[in-house]
Design a protein around this motif. Structure first.
Motif, short mmCIF file in Angstrom:
data_model
loop_
_atom_site.label_atom_id
_atom_site.label_comp_id
_atom_site.label_asym_id
_atom_site.label_seq_id
_atom_site.Cartn_x
_atom_site.Cartn_y
_atom_site.Cartn_z
N GLU A 46 19.29 -26.62 15.53
CA GLU A 46 18.00 -26.00 15.86
C GLU A 46 18.11 -25.45 17.27
O GLU A 46 18.53 -26.16 18.19
CB GLU A 46 16.86 -27.03 15.78
N TRP A 53 11.70 -20.70 17.75
CA TRP A 53 12.70 -21.67 17.29
C TRP A 53 13.26 -21.25 15.93
O TRP A 53 12.51 -20.86 15.03
CB TRP A 53 12.07 -23.05 17.15
N LYS A 110 8.20 -26.88 15.24
CA LYS A 110 8.56 -27.44 16.54
C LYS A 110 7.32 -27.64 17.42
O LYS A 110 7.22 -28.63 18.15
CB LYS A 110 9.58 -26.53 17.25
N GLU A 168 5.63 -30.64 16.17
CA GLU A 168 6.35 -31.83 16.60
C GLU A 168 6.12 -32.11 18.08
O GLU A 168 5.99 -33.26 18.51
CB GLU A 168 7.85 -31.65 16.33
N ASP A 169 6.06 -31.03 18.87
CA ASP A 169 5.84 -31.19 20.31
C ASP A 169 4.46 -31.79 20.58
O ASP A 169 4.30 -32.68 21.41
CB ASP A 169 5.99 -29.85 21.01
#
Length: 930
Positions: free
Chosen positions: A190, A202, A231, A234-235
């Motif tokens: 990634e 990303w 992403k 997830e962040d």
């Protein structure tokens, strides 16, 4: 065989017939075209025309309709034009093949590819194939968008890829690709790419190498996806997980920690990394391990959501209370838990519980009554929710009787007090209110209560109240005594007429009305002629009766708005308002004289009585109230000189006393300057203990011709003028000098010095006293007390109250002298912060024989005690007077019965020789009789 031979044409016809289901006939060109699908005929004709006009073969695919079911078949035809020697077309030779199955397969392939492209585009996924030898990358169409490029702009080389990857991820990308080619690992990475507009996105790349028989990578193929949203999610999740103050935990089905956030370290002291692999139970307090273990086992069997509160053991050993919310995902054998720290909250709860317990104990044991009321009907009425034991005792109503009942049903004695209105206001506004003293009366109780009402956060209203019946009775007694004092202070007890003080008040009011309405006021001073012989001959009782009848005659001779007052003895004063002109006033005075001389007023009167009257008119006479009375007295003197039984008007231009008064003022001024004045000191002692409290400083005038003069002989002449201030400063200067001499001899005596209201109201007087104290530093301000007559203080109460406050800042105290002669209301008394009251000698002198005077003395002592003031009795002449004062509770006194005023040189020896009389010394305390 030639293309145009009959045999070739025959074969062609047979092939066409087979293709178009025309077998068994000799097809013509028109027949061929007729078998073609209507939508494809124009194409066929166009191709035949092209073949006829130019040399070369044709090749096309079209649909043919096959009889009898009308099925469309796909035909692929190839043909060429035959020409003669001259080059003219003479025929068409070719072959037609049925390719229906092939066309269906191609269509299915195209559909499959279209679906693949759509799926890749919708999932933002691209397919790639990289040749590591040439560096070329082949992409499926639509991949450009993953790199932020327009379609067709991506070059698809290894170097182009590297230029678009984020610099921080480039090295990892290259290492991963190299490992895939050289070491055979999967390409799984990634990384971030930078779009031409500067934004960061990303991508996730997944692929592997294809190898030859020798194991060398000939190509690397895979897919790439846009994972930007994933992403970011997830962040966000990671930030929440990391920054939350609550404990987050992910564990496997056995309760072993797989992930823990930073709050574990902040709250419990554990490093998140060291927790990985440990059991959750390792961090649970030993007393709660069993409960937590049971919860974990139950979660392992089913998907549940459990709430649990337990104690967690910190790394340092202490325990904290956490509330856990735990859920399981059995198929993944994972447990998710969130823990909230409740330690402080539980501590607060415990404190609140303790406070509530203390509050209940306080309420149950406090001496004040406490009642809690709950609002009903939107605050229009209230029911009793709580009543403490003191409240039961005060109201006579038990809590069992009161609870749940409306206010006035529970406490009928409050019906007429207005308390319900107070509760409604406090309930609506939330502002506390003081409930003034009110009477609580019902068939059980008749008493006075007061208190305060508050609104609680819960919305209930609480009242705190106390029984003040005893205080109310005490205040009522004081009020009755004050009313008696008022009667004594404002009215003459013999005749019922206003006395001097009330006369002065009404005179000042009449003067203000005259100024406002431009009218005229007559001030009259009346003295009975030959009253003394009648009083001596018939006795005091007859004389008193005569004075009462004279008072009635005077009242009957004036208008309702006029004032008749007894000045003292056989002297009366009159204030006649709005008299217009002197002639109108004269008519009233003639009527008075005739009414008094008309007949005998009492039985046995030896002779008829007459009167002399002095009159002055305001504002023609522009003096103040005291000046008007003095001028009327001067005119009275002229009436006496004029043969009596007449009246005379004051004329300032012909006032023969004015010159004498001026001469007196000049002589007093000289006396102050030439030290003709003398100071005497009268001791003030505690009659019970004999202790010296101090001395009162008294001034005398050693007149060069008339001898030693008392203050009454010269002080009235300087009242209200500058000479009074000069005299006060002279007395203070010499008294402080004498006090300094006593202090040096070891004798400490407090000085009590009389000062005039004129001095106190003069700007800078206190500063002058401060300068005198600086001149005599041994003399302390606490050793000096200033005395001012009560009547004078009340006349200028605002100014005098302010001066008293300023003097206290210097350390100088005040005393109200001659207390009882000027009547001070309770409100005004509170405003005068004089710590000492001195009972006037006139009341002390007659208190053993006159019950009214005794009541006045007792009332003043009670007032002083109620307001925590010290009291000193003046004019104590006999042992019996001292005994009576001690019986009433007054211990400090002065008078000739103790010591006369004396020179400074005699004070020390007198103090050494003085002994308390046995009759006083043996007297009981102030609360018992002697």
């Amino acid at each position: 065989m030639g293309a145009g031979s009959p045999h070739g044409l025959a074969r062609d016809r047979w092939a066409l017939a087979r293709a178009h289901d025309l077998e068994g006939c000799a097809p013509r060109l028109q027949d061929w075209i007729g078998c073609v699908h209507a939508q494809d005929r124009s194409l066929l004709r166009a191709e035949i025309a092209v073949a006829r006009d130019r040399a070369g073969p044709i090749s096309l695919r079209y649909r043919a309709v096959v009889a009898p079911d009308g099925e469309a078949r796909s035909i692929e035809a190839r043909a060429e034009t035959c020409r003669d020697d001259a080059g003219r077309p003479i025929g068409l030779v070719g072959v037609a093949i049925d390719v229906t199955d092939q066309a269906s397969a191609e269509a299915a392939l195209r559909e499959s590819r279209a679906q693949l492209r759509l799926a890749l585009r919708l999932s933002q996924t691209g397919v790639w194939d990289w040749d590591p030898h040439t560096g070329r990358v082949r992409w499926l169409e639509g991949v450009d968008a993953l790199w932020g490029l327009p379609e067709g702009m991506f070059q698809g080389t290894y170097e182009d890829l590297g230029s678009r990857i984020h610099p921080d991820d480039l090295i990892a990308w290259k290492e991963n690709v190299t490992a895939c080619v050289e070491q055979g690992t999967e390409h799984h990475l990634e990384f971030r790419v930078r779009w031409p507009d500067g934004s960061i996105h990303w991508l996730g790349a997944y692929g592997n190498a294809v190898r030859d028989a020798h194991g060398r990578a000939t190509r690397v193929a895979g897919v790439v996806r846009d994972i930007t949203r994933l992403k970011l999610a997830e962040d966000e999740q990671s930030r929440f997980f990391r920054l939350s103050p609550n404990l987050f935990l992910i564990a496997d089905g056995d309760g072993r920690i797989r992930r823990a956030n930073a709050a574990w370290g902040d709250l419990l002291g554990y490093d998140g990394e060291t927790l990985i692999g440990r059991s959750v139970l390792d961090c649970v307090d030993r007393a709660d391990v069993g409960a937590m273990a049971r919860v974990l086992r139950s979660l392992g069997r089913a998907s549940e959501h459990v709430r649990l509160e337990c104690r967690m053991r910190c790394k340092g050993g202490e325990a904290r209370i956490l509330a856990w919310s735990i859920a399981a995902q059995p198929e993944a054998r994972l447990i998710y838990a969130v823990g909230q720290d409740l330690t402080e909250q539980r501590a607060k709860d415990a404190k609140l519980t303790q406070a509530g317990t203390r509050y209940r104990e306080l309420v149950e044991h406090m001496s004040d009554g406490v009642a809690v009321y709950r609002a009903i009907d939107q605050g229009r009425d209230f029911v009793v929710a709580q009543l403490n034991p003191a409240g039961e005792q005060i109201t006579g109503v038990s809590a069992r009787e009161a609870l749940g009942r409306p206010l006035l049903d529970a406490f009928p004695g409050l019906a007429a007090t207005g308390l319900k209105d107070v509760l409604q206001r406090v309930y609506r506004s939330g502002e506390a209110e003081q409930v003034p003293m009110l009477r609580y009366a019902d068939e059980r109780r008749d008493q006075w209560i007061e208190g305060r009402v508050y609104k609680l956060p819960s919305g209930d209203v609480v009242g705190v109240f106390s029984d003040v019946t005893r205080r109310r009775l005490t205040e009522q007694t004081l009020e009755d005594a004050l009313k008696r004092l008022e009667s004594l202070a404002y009215y003459d007890q013999l005749t019922g007429l206003p006395n001097r003080r009330l006369l002065l008040d009404r005179l000042q009011q009449a003067m203000q009305v005259a100024d406002r309405e431009h009218s005229q006021v007559a001030v009259c001073y009346l003295d009975l002629d030959d009253f003394k012989p009648i009083n001596d001959e018939l006795g005091h009782e007859a004389g008193d009766g005569l004075l009462r009848i004279v008072a009635e005659r005077l009242r009957a001779s004036v208008r309702p708005g006029d004032t008749v007052a007894r000045w003292g003895g056989d002297e009366f004063a009159l204030v006649l308002a709005d008299v217009g002109r002197p002639g109108v006033c004269a008519q009233t005075l003639d009527r008075i004289l005739r009414g008094l001389a008309a007949s005998n007023l009492i039985e046995g009167q030896p002779r008829r009585i007459s009167a002399s009257i002095g009159v002055t008119l305001y504002p023609k006479d522009a003096a103040d109230a005291d000046g008007l009375l003095r001028h009327a007295d001067h005119a009275l003197y002229l009436a006496k000189q004029g043969g009596r039984n007449n009246y005379q008007f004051f004329d300032a231009r012909e006032d023969r006393l004015a010159a004498a008064n001026r001469a007196m003022l000049e002589a007093i001024g000289r006396a102050i300057s030439s030290d003709e004045l003398r100071l005497l000191y009268q001791p003030i002692v505690n009659m019970r203990s004999g202790r010296m409290d101090g001395v009162e400083v008294l001034v005398r005038w050693q007149h060069p011709e008339r001898g030693l003069l008392l203050p009454v002989d010269f002080m009235p002449s300087i009242e209200g003028i500058e000479l009074s201030r000069r005299l006060d400063l002279w007395v203070l200067d010499h008294a402080l000098a004498q006090q300094t001499a006593w202090l040096e001899a070891g004798l400490q005596l407090k000085l009590r010095v009389n000062v005039s209201t004129h001095s106190l109201r003069t700007s800078g007087f206190l500063q002058e006293i401060a300068c005198l104290l600086d001149r005599y530093p041994e003399a302390r301000p606490r050793g000096l007390a200033l005395e001012i007559a009560e009547s004078a203080a009340l006349a200028q109460i605002d100014d005098i109250a302010s001066v008293i406050g300023q003097a206290e800042l210097l350390g100088i105290s005040f005393a109200l002298d001659d207390f009882g002669t000027g009547f001070c209301s309770l409100n005004l008394f509170r405003r005068l912060h004089a710590p000492v009251l001195k009972i006037d000698r006139s009341f002390v002198d007659q208190m053993l024989s006159d019950a009214e005077d005794a009541h006045v003395v007792e009332g003043v002592i009670g007032l002083a005690r109620a307001f925590r003031r010290e009291v000193i009795a003046e004019g104590v002449e006999t042992l019996a007077q001292g005994q009576r004062l001690l019986d009433m509770g007054c211990e400090l006194a002065q008078g000739y019965g103790i010591a006369p005023p004396m020179a400074a040189a005699e004070v020390s020896s007198w103090i050494q020789a003085y002994r308390v009389p046995g009759e006083w010394h043996d007297c009981g305390d102030a609360r018992t009789a002697c």
